[in-house]
Design an enzyme around this catalytic site. Structure first.
Site, PDB file in Angstrom:
ATOM      1  N   PRO A  75      14.022 -30.694  -1.586  1.00 39.77           N
ATOM      2  CA  PRO A  75      13.235 -29.502  -1.267  1.00 39.77           C
ATOM      3  C   PRO A  75      14.131 -28.296  -0.996  1.00 39.77           C
ATOM      4  CG  PRO A  75      13.468 -30.862   0.667  1.00 39.77           C
ATOM      5  CD  PRO A  75      14.183 -31.588  -0.436  1.00 39.77           C
ATOM      6  N   GLY A  76      13.713 -27.153  -1.464  1.00 39.82           N
ATOM      7  CA  GLY A  76      14.408 -25.908  -1.144  1.00 39.82           C
ATOM      8  C   GLY A  76      13.453 -25.020  -0.368  1.00 39.82           C
ATOM      9  N   CYS A 105      14.700   3.023  -8.937  1.00 36.02           N
ATOM     10  CA  CYS A 105      14.010   3.712 -10.017  1.00 36.02           C
ATOM     11  C   CYS A 105      13.437   2.732 -11.036  1.00 36.02           C
ATOM     12  CB  CYS A 105      15.000   4.671 -10.663  1.00 36.02           C
ATOM     13  SG  CYS A 105      14.302   5.608 -11.972  1.00 36.02           S
TER      14      CYS A 105
HETATM   15  C1  PLP Z   1      15.071 -25.464  -7.887  1.00 35.22           C
HETATM   16  C2  PLP Z   1      15.233 -26.913  -7.794  1.00 35.22           C
HETATM   17  C3  PLP Z   1      14.867 -27.592  -6.624  1.00 35.22           C
HETATM   18  C4  PLP Z   1      14.227 -26.918  -5.436  1.00 35.22           C
HETATM   19  O1  PLP Z   1      12.991 -26.392  -5.727  1.00 35.22           O
HETATM   20  P1  PLP Z   1      12.030 -25.880  -4.545  1.00 35.22           P
HETATM   21  O2  PLP Z   1      10.810 -25.460  -5.244  1.00 35.22           O
HETATM   22  O3  PLP Z   1      12.723 -24.765  -3.871  1.00 35.22           O
HETATM   23  O4  PLP Z   1      11.799 -27.027  -3.651  1.00 35.22           O
HETATM   24  C5  PLP Z   1      15.097 -28.950  -6.578  1.00 35.22           C
HETATM   25  N1  PLP Z   1      15.654 -29.614  -7.613  1.00 35.22           N
HETATM   26  C6  PLP Z   1      16.025 -28.986  -8.751  1.00 35.22           C
HETATM   27  C7  PLP Z   1      16.653 -29.760  -9.838  1.00 35.22           C
HETATM   28  C8  PLP Z   1      15.817 -27.626  -8.883  1.00 35.22           C
HETATM   29  O5  PLP Z   1      16.160 -27.013 -10.015  1.00 35.22           O
END
Ligand code: PLP
Length: 400
Positions: free
Chosen positions: A260-261, A327
């Site tokens: 998760p990010g 701009c």
């Molecule tokens: C971007 C990405 C994530 C994280 O995605 P989120 O939507 O921020 O949780 C995890 N794994 C891979 C391979 C990604 O490219």
């Protein structure tokens, strides 16, 4: 409550603010959802790669999912153990592959047969055995924004099931490849459980069919993508998410990895900007602020919704666009929002700005990138200084 006025006074605007206690809470929620099973929460560094954010998560036990060797180095510098670092991405350079193998991280995630050949060749030259996983594209529509949808064959990511099988069979017979994992990631800001469940079932079937030919994988990586509330979305509960995935893994003794990010950092972040002026153009109201698209790109890039709030003001609301000084007509944070009248120096908070905020910032218009501040147990700490003009021109030379 975060004292935005005090922060603006101390650190100036535009400013990113992250609530580290919220970050911990999100991490723990997800970790708990997978408890009772071997699991690793591998934070997707690209969402917010400030060293303090990564190190905070590393202390909680998180691994790191990286998409460049730069991110791998960030993770290592921030104290993530090498055996918890994954290197993903559709296009890795030879030198990135080599360095990742030298650092002996957990695994490299392969996204094509051609990449497998490169990794094998580089590993052979180095005399090592590369631990790999394969990103499978399950051809599932995640029902999210097309730019952040990645699990369909029309997207550039991963390989189809048949190609994945060929890669595993080849890797299993290779002296320089060690297939240890499987991976899928169907998109970002997912708010529906069904596509994840379907993808997980398809990939779990593949794991079982590999097991039948004696290829035993250790890591089942379900990617990231858990959505968050920006506006009024109904999101997926971590518990339901975990149950849906675990439900597809019958007969498999495998560690679940998730990456998760946004879920971890998105709602922990605030972007604070100051009102410069208001103006009316032919009956349309604009609030012009000192932050711009170069600082927070999501509204311009994805037409993303972020909640905005004028600090300490309420009532007499009329519709306005909140826009920056760049701009470009795409330089906006909010459109047609009911907002109270503002004065010069009022503060506007843009919510849910912790993920894909600062990391996407640029120096367009020779604007220094904002400072970043962490709030830890109610105390503010600067975790990245505001850039200066000198920082911006440091690498340039005037020829002649
Ligand atoms: C971007 C990405 C994530 C994280 O995605 P989120 O939507 O921020 O949780 C995890 N794994 C891979 C391979 C990604 O490219």
């Amino acid at each position: 409550m975060i004292d935005f006025r005090a922060l603006a006074q101390k650190y100036d605007t535009p400013l990113y603010i992250y609530d580290f206690n919220h970050i911990s809470g999100q991490y723990e929620k997800l970790k708990k959802a997978f408890s009772g099973r071997k699991s690793m929460i591998s934070y997707a560094v690209k969402a917010n790669s400030n060293l303090s954010v990564i190190s905070h998560l590393a202390k909680l036990g998180a691994g790191a999912d990286c998409v460049s060797i730069g991110e791998v180095k960030r993770a290592l510098s921030a104290g993530v153990p090498k055996y918890k670092i994954i290197f993903s991405g559709v296009g890795k350079r030879d030198d990135e592959i080599e360095e990742a193998l030298r650092e002996d991280i957990l695994l490299l995630n392969l996204e094509s047969e051609a990449e497998m050949e490169r990794v094998e060749c580089i590993a052979e030259k180095m005399g090592v055995k590369a631990r790999i996983s394969v990103r499978v594209n399950p051809n599932i529509d995640p029902k999210t924004h097309p730019y952040i949808s990645t699990g369909l064959h029309e997207n550039k990511f991963g390989v189809d099931i048949e190609t994945a099988k060929r890669i595993y069979i080849h890797a299993n017979n290779s002296d320089h490849l060690d297939p240890v994992g499987i991976h899928f990631h169907i998109g970002s800001q997912l708010t529906k459980l069904e596509p994840i469940k379907e993808a997980s079932a398809i990939v779990a079937d593949l794991v079982r069919s590999l097991l039948a030919i004696k290829i035993e994988l250790k890591f089942f990586d379900v990617g990231g993508g858990l959505g968050i509330v920006y506006d009024d979305e109904t999101t997926i509960e971590p518990y339901d998410y975990a149950q849906a995935i675990l439900g597809t893994l019958h007969g498999l003794d495998i560690t679940v990895v998730c990456e998760p990010g946004r879920f971890i950092v998105g709602n922990a972040g605030f972007f604070l900007t100051r009102v410069l002026y208001e103006k009316m153009n032919d009956g349309k109201r604009f609030i012009i602020v000192d932050g711009a698209m170069n600082d927070l790109l999501r509204p311009s890039l994805y037409n993303a919704y972020h909640r905005v709030e004028v600090v300490g003001k309420e009532g007499n609301e009329t519709e306005a666009d909140v826009v920056g000084p760049v701009c470009e007509s795409g330089d906006f944070f909010a459109k047609n929002r009911p907002l109270p009248p503002t004065d010069h120096d009022d503060l506007i908070v843009v919510h849910s700005a912790g993920a894909y905020g600062f990391v996407m910032a640029s120096n367009y218009n020779t604007r220094p990138r904002p400072a970043e501040v962490a709030i830890v147990d109610g105390k503010a700490r600067c975790i990245r200084q505001r850039e200066t003009f000198e920082d911006l021109v440091r690498l340039e030379t005037m020829c002649l």
